[in-house]
Design a protein around this motif. Structure first.
Motif, PDB file in Angstrom:
ATOM      1  N   MET A  50       0.843  -1.209   0.000  1.00  0.00           N
ATOM      2  CA  MET A  50       0.000   0.000   0.000  1.00  0.00           C
ATOM      3  C   MET A  50       0.875   1.255   0.000  1.00  0.00           C
ATOM      4  SD  MET A  50      -2.595   1.273   2.979  1.00  0.00           S
ATOM      5  CE  MET A  50      -3.020  -0.367   3.412  1.00  0.00           C
ATOM      6  N   ARG A  51       1.943   1.231   0.807  1.00  0.00           N
ATOM      7  CA  ARG A  51       2.802   2.416   0.928  1.00  0.00           C
ATOM      8  C   ARG A  51       3.566   2.677  -0.374  1.00  0.00           C
ATOM      9  NH1 ARG A  51       5.073   1.176   7.054  1.00  0.00           N
ATOM     10  NH2 ARG A  51       3.385   2.196   8.212  1.00  0.00           N
ATOM     11  N   LEU A  52       4.083   1.590  -1.006  1.00  0.00           N
ATOM     12  CA  LEU A  52       4.784   1.781  -2.279  1.00  0.00           C
ATOM     13  C   LEU A  52       3.835   2.356  -3.323  1.00  0.00           C
ATOM     14  CD1 LEU A  52       6.929  -1.485  -2.517  1.00  0.00           C
ATOM     15  CD2 LEU A  52       7.819   0.856  -2.457  1.00  0.00           C
ATOM     16  N   GLU A  53       2.589   1.867  -3.316  1.00  0.00           N
ATOM     17  CA  GLU A  53       1.610   2.300  -4.326  1.00  0.00           C
ATOM     18  C   GLU A  53       1.143   3.734  -4.093  1.00  0.00           C
ATOM     19  OE1 GLU A  53      -1.217  -0.869  -3.929  1.00  0.00           O
ATOM     20  OE2 GLU A  53      -0.061  -2.245  -5.204  1.00  0.00           O
ATOM     21  N   LEU A  54       1.157   4.166  -2.808  1.00  0.00           N
ATOM     22  CA  LEU A  54       0.656   5.522  -2.510  1.00  0.00           C
ATOM     23  C   LEU A  54       1.780   6.535  -2.292  1.00  0.00           C
ATOM     24  CD1 LEU A  54      -2.332   4.686  -0.149  1.00  0.00           C
ATOM     25  CD2 LEU A  54      -2.490   5.965  -2.299  1.00  0.00           C
ATOM     26  N   LEU A  55       2.945   6.061  -1.816  1.00  0.00           N
ATOM     27  CA  LEU A  55       4.011   6.997  -1.427  1.00  0.00           C
ATOM     28  C   LEU A  55       5.302   6.818  -2.206  1.00  0.00           C
ATOM     29  CD1 LEU A  55       3.521   6.750   2.462  1.00  0.00           C
ATOM     30  CD2 LEU A  55       2.658   8.540   0.928  1.00  0.00           C
ATOM     31  N   GLY A  56       5.314   5.849  -3.135  1.00  0.00           N
ATOM     32  CA  GLY A  56       6.575   5.610  -3.870  1.00  0.00           C
ATOM     33  C   GLY A  56       7.652   5.152  -2.903  1.00  0.00           C
ATOM     34  N   LEU A  57       8.794   5.870  -2.889  1.00  0.00           N
ATOM     35  CA  LEU A  57       9.914   5.478  -2.017  1.00  0.00           C
ATOM     36  C   LEU A  57      10.083   6.455  -0.857  1.00  0.00           C
ATOM     37  CD1 LEU A  57      12.232   4.589  -4.998  1.00  0.00           C
ATOM     38  CD2 LEU A  57      11.445   2.942  -3.280  1.00  0.00           C
ATOM     39  N   SER A  58       9.077   7.316  -0.619  1.00  0.00           N
ATOM     40  CA  SER A  58       9.211   8.380   0.402  1.00  0.00           C
ATOM     41  C   SER A  58       8.679   7.942   1.752  1.00  0.00           C
ATOM     42  CB  SER A  58       8.465   9.637  -0.068  1.00  0.00           C
ATOM     43  OG  SER A  58       7.043   9.338  -0.156  1.00  0.00           O
ATOM     44  N   PHE A  59       9.071   6.758   2.195  1.00  0.00           N
ATOM     45  CA  PHE A  59       8.663   6.264   3.515  1.00  0.00           C
ATOM     46  C   PHE A  59       9.725   5.267   3.970  1.00  0.00           C
ATOM     47  CE2 PHE A  59       7.247   1.843   2.828  1.00  0.00           C
ATOM     48  CZ  PHE A  59       7.249   1.781   1.428  1.00  0.00           C
ATOM     49  N   THR A  60       9.639   4.851   5.240  1.00  0.00           N
ATOM     50  CA  THR A  60      10.580   3.857   5.781  1.00  0.00           C
ATOM     51  C   THR A  60       9.776   2.632   6.199  1.00  0.00           C
ATOM     52  OG1 THR A  60      12.067   5.611   6.524  1.00  0.00           O
ATOM     53  CG2 THR A  60      12.320   3.441   7.557  1.00  0.00           C
ATOM     54  N   PRO A  61       9.874   1.529   5.443  1.00  0.00           N
ATOM     55  CA  PRO A  61       8.959   0.396   5.654  1.00  0.00           C
ATOM     56  C   PRO A  61       9.069  -0.299   7.001  1.00  0.00           C
ATOM     57  CG  PRO A  61      10.654  -0.162   4.030  1.00  0.00           C
ATOM     58  CD  PRO A  61      10.806   1.292   4.303  1.00  0.00           C
ATOM     59  N   GLN A  62      10.230  -0.222   7.640  1.00  0.00           N
ATOM     60  CA  GLN A  62      10.363  -1.052   8.842  1.00  0.00           C
ATOM     61  C   GLN A  62      11.360  -0.492   9.851  1.00  0.00           C
ATOM     62  OE1 GLN A  62       8.804  -2.710  10.758  1.00  0.00           O
ATOM     63  NE2 GLN A  62       8.746  -4.805  10.007  1.00  0.00           N
ATOM     64  N   HIS A  63      11.094  -0.818  11.100  1.00  0.00           N
ATOM     65  CA  HIS A  63      12.067  -0.693  12.192  1.00  0.00           C
ATOM     66  C   HIS A  63      11.912  -1.988  12.996  1.00  0.00           C
ATOM     67  CE1 HIS A  63       8.286   0.655  14.065  1.00  0.00           C
ATOM     68  NE2 HIS A  63       8.774   0.117  15.160  1.00  0.00           N
ATOM     69  N   SER A  64      12.931  -2.355  13.774  1.00  0.00           N
ATOM     70  CA  SER A  64      12.822  -3.668  14.434  1.00  0.00           C
ATOM     71  C   SER A  64      12.059  -3.606  15.752  1.00  0.00           C
ATOM     72  CB  SER A  64      14.220  -4.241  14.694  1.00  0.00           C
ATOM     73  OG  SER A  64      14.851  -3.504  15.735  1.00  0.00           O
ATOM     74  N   ASP A  65      12.152  -2.490  16.472  1.00  0.00           N
ATOM     75  CA  ASP A  65      11.563  -2.408  17.823  1.00  0.00           C
ATOM     76  C   ASP A  65      12.200  -3.452  18.745  1.00  0.00           C
ATOM     77  OD1 ASP A  65       8.294  -1.039  18.125  1.00  0.00           O
ATOM     78  OD2 ASP A  65       9.881  -1.067  19.608  1.00  0.00           O
ATOM     79  N   ALA A  66      13.388  -3.928  18.379  1.00  0.00           N
ATOM     80  CA  ALA A  66      14.022  -5.002  19.160  1.00  0.00           C
ATOM     81  C   ALA A  66      14.255  -4.553  20.597  1.00  0.00           C
ATOM     82  CB  ALA A  66      15.350  -5.391  18.520  1.00  0.00           C
ATOM     83  N   ARG A  67      14.010  -5.472  21.532  1.00  0.00           N
ATOM     84  CA  ARG A  67      14.284  -5.242  22.959  1.00  0.00           C
ATOM     85  C   ARG A  67      15.482  -6.073  23.402  1.00  0.00           C
ATOM     86  NH1 ARG A  67      10.942  -2.953  26.528  1.00  0.00           N
ATOM     87  NH2 ARG A  67       9.165  -1.864  25.642  1.00  0.00           N
TER      88      ARG A  67
END
Ligand code: HDL
Ligand code: ZN
Length: 419
Positions: A343-360
């Motif tokens: 959805m993000r690629l289709e709406l925002l192209g490459l102007s977003f960051t798809p992931q973070h780990s939130d690792a603890r």
């Protein structure tokens, strides 16, 4: 125009996967710590097993009273999780499969089901060596910590000072200021920043001085807060007042982005402690008003409810001072990561960051990035295939450039330079 079945496209998936798996990552939100923080940096098999995602899952298989579980040692808690999730049944959940992935990538065979042998292997490591091993295996070039001056274990380490590991950068976490002002005010009073907890010009000046001091002390890359689904802006409550009186002016003057994580219901089941938080659908008009009323402030946002993801993307199309990031917490599972990334690629192209780990737990970066890279690569290959069918073939260099954007480059530019 070429068809989707064109054999020339067969190599595309492996080319994309190779590019995604070889690109170094800026992990923009974790709960990890620079090894200088000592025991605050969690790592090893027992910490992996008592991860709150797994504790909550294990509770579904036993009748042990909550308090009886919490009275157990970490090792005893890990024994129970291992028994219920790894010995008595297949570890199919994302967090349980993650333990298997991390152990396997570390060269261990979890199928041996020999927890004592696993514990012995981990006991031979030193924290800083293990940190390098995990970051290398995960392909991480920089980790952003979550740093709260309100954390009584973390604050003294910053106040004492220490030589920093350049791979671990800091984010200033300010939840109490915005969701528990009375508690935060009493701390700010203890620390000499304010002398009265009324939200007025004086106290807001003190609050801004607190933000300036701590952002400088930790060299914060951005300011971060998690907010409930009920978050509203503007309104007459303390959250809006402290945002307008201190936090937004500070972000405007310092140039630091404000990262908002919206939709968490804290303590839905308090007996589960850290595992007891839940999710609620948020009214994103609060974010819309923030971005519209403060065009000179940069906002990053991730939302916890699956139902809010599409409107977050649309909002980001309306406001270039809004950067969408991550598949946070309960959305960090392959089925939803795939849906959100497409959805993000289709709406925002490459102007977003798809992931973070939130690792603890340090070991988790290995699985969180292995699992997410696989999904991101699959979706990216699909979109490049669509692009080829539209008449635009990409080169390996172009794919690598796009992937670098997604895995930290776009975020770094949004931050305003190198991390
Ligand atoms: O508030 C947050 O930063 C969340 O990520 C919580 O820490 C949560 O407990 C978590 O670890 N999610 O992955
Ligand atoms: Zn987090």
């Amino acid at each position: 125009m070429i068809s989707r079945e064109d054999p020339a496209l067969d190599s595309l998936s492996s080319l994309v996967e190779r590019s995604v798996f070889s690109a170094p990552v800026f992990d923009i939100h974790t709960h990890l710590f620079d090894p200088a923080f000592g025991s605050l940096l969690l790592w090893g098999i027992d910490e992996q097993l008592v991860y709150h995602y797994l504790v909550a899952e294990a509770f579904r298989y036993h009748e042990l009273p909550y308090d009886a579980f919490w009275r157990l040692s970490t090792r005893q808690q890990a024994d129970l999780v291992w028994k219920y999730l790894f010995q008595e049944r297949s570890p199919l959940s994302e967090a349980a499969r993650g333990v298997v992935t991390s152990l396997h990538r570390l060269g261990l065979d979890p199928r041996e089901r020999d927890l004592p042998a696993l514990r012995k292997w981990f006991a031979d490591w030193k924290a800083e060596d293990f940190a390098s091993r995990c970051l290398d295996l995960a392909g991480i070039r920089s980790v952003c910590m979550t740093n709260s001056p309100f954390d009584d274990l973390e604050r003294p380490v910053w106040e004492r000072g220490f030589s920093r590991d350049p791979r671990f950068v800091a984010a200033l976490r300010i939840d109490p200021l915005l969701v528990a002002w009375p508690d935060a005010a009493s701390r700010l009073r203890d620390w000499g920043y304010i002398d009265c907890s009324d939200i007025d010009g004086r106290s807001m000046d003190g609050c801004r001085r607190f933000l300036v001091d701590w952002a400088k002390r930790i060299q914060a890359r951005y300011v971060m807060v998690s907010l409930p689904p009920t978050f509203r802006y503007p309104d007459n409550g303390p959250t809006s007042q402290v945002l307008d009186g201190a936090v937004l002016p500070f972000c405007r003057e310092s140039g630091l982005p404000l990262a908002l994580m919206i939709g968490v219901k804290r303590g839905v089941n308090p007996a589960l402690r850290l595992a007891g938080d839940g999710v609620g659908r948020s009214d994103l008009s609060a974010l819309e008003h923030l971005c519209g009323a403060h065009p000179e402030v940069r906002f990053c946002a991730t939302v916890l409810a699956r139902e809010n993801q599409h409107e977050l993307c649309v909002l980001a199309r309306k406001y270039r001072n809004l950067h969408v990031f991550g598949c946070w917490w309960f959305t960090n599972v392959p089925s939803i990561i795939e849906e959100m990334t497409r959805m993000r690629l289709e709406l925002l192209g490459l102007s977003f960051t798809p992931q973070h780990s939130d690792a603890r737990v340090l070991d988790q970066v290995i699985y969180k990035w292995e699992h997410s890279r696989r999904v991101i690569a699959r979706v990216l290959a699909e979109k490049y295939r669509d692009l080829a069918c539209a008449g635009w073939r990409v080169s390996e260099a172009e794919i690598q450039q796009d992937v670098a954007e997604l895995l930290g480059g776009a975020f770094q530019r949004f931050l305003g330079g190198p991390c």
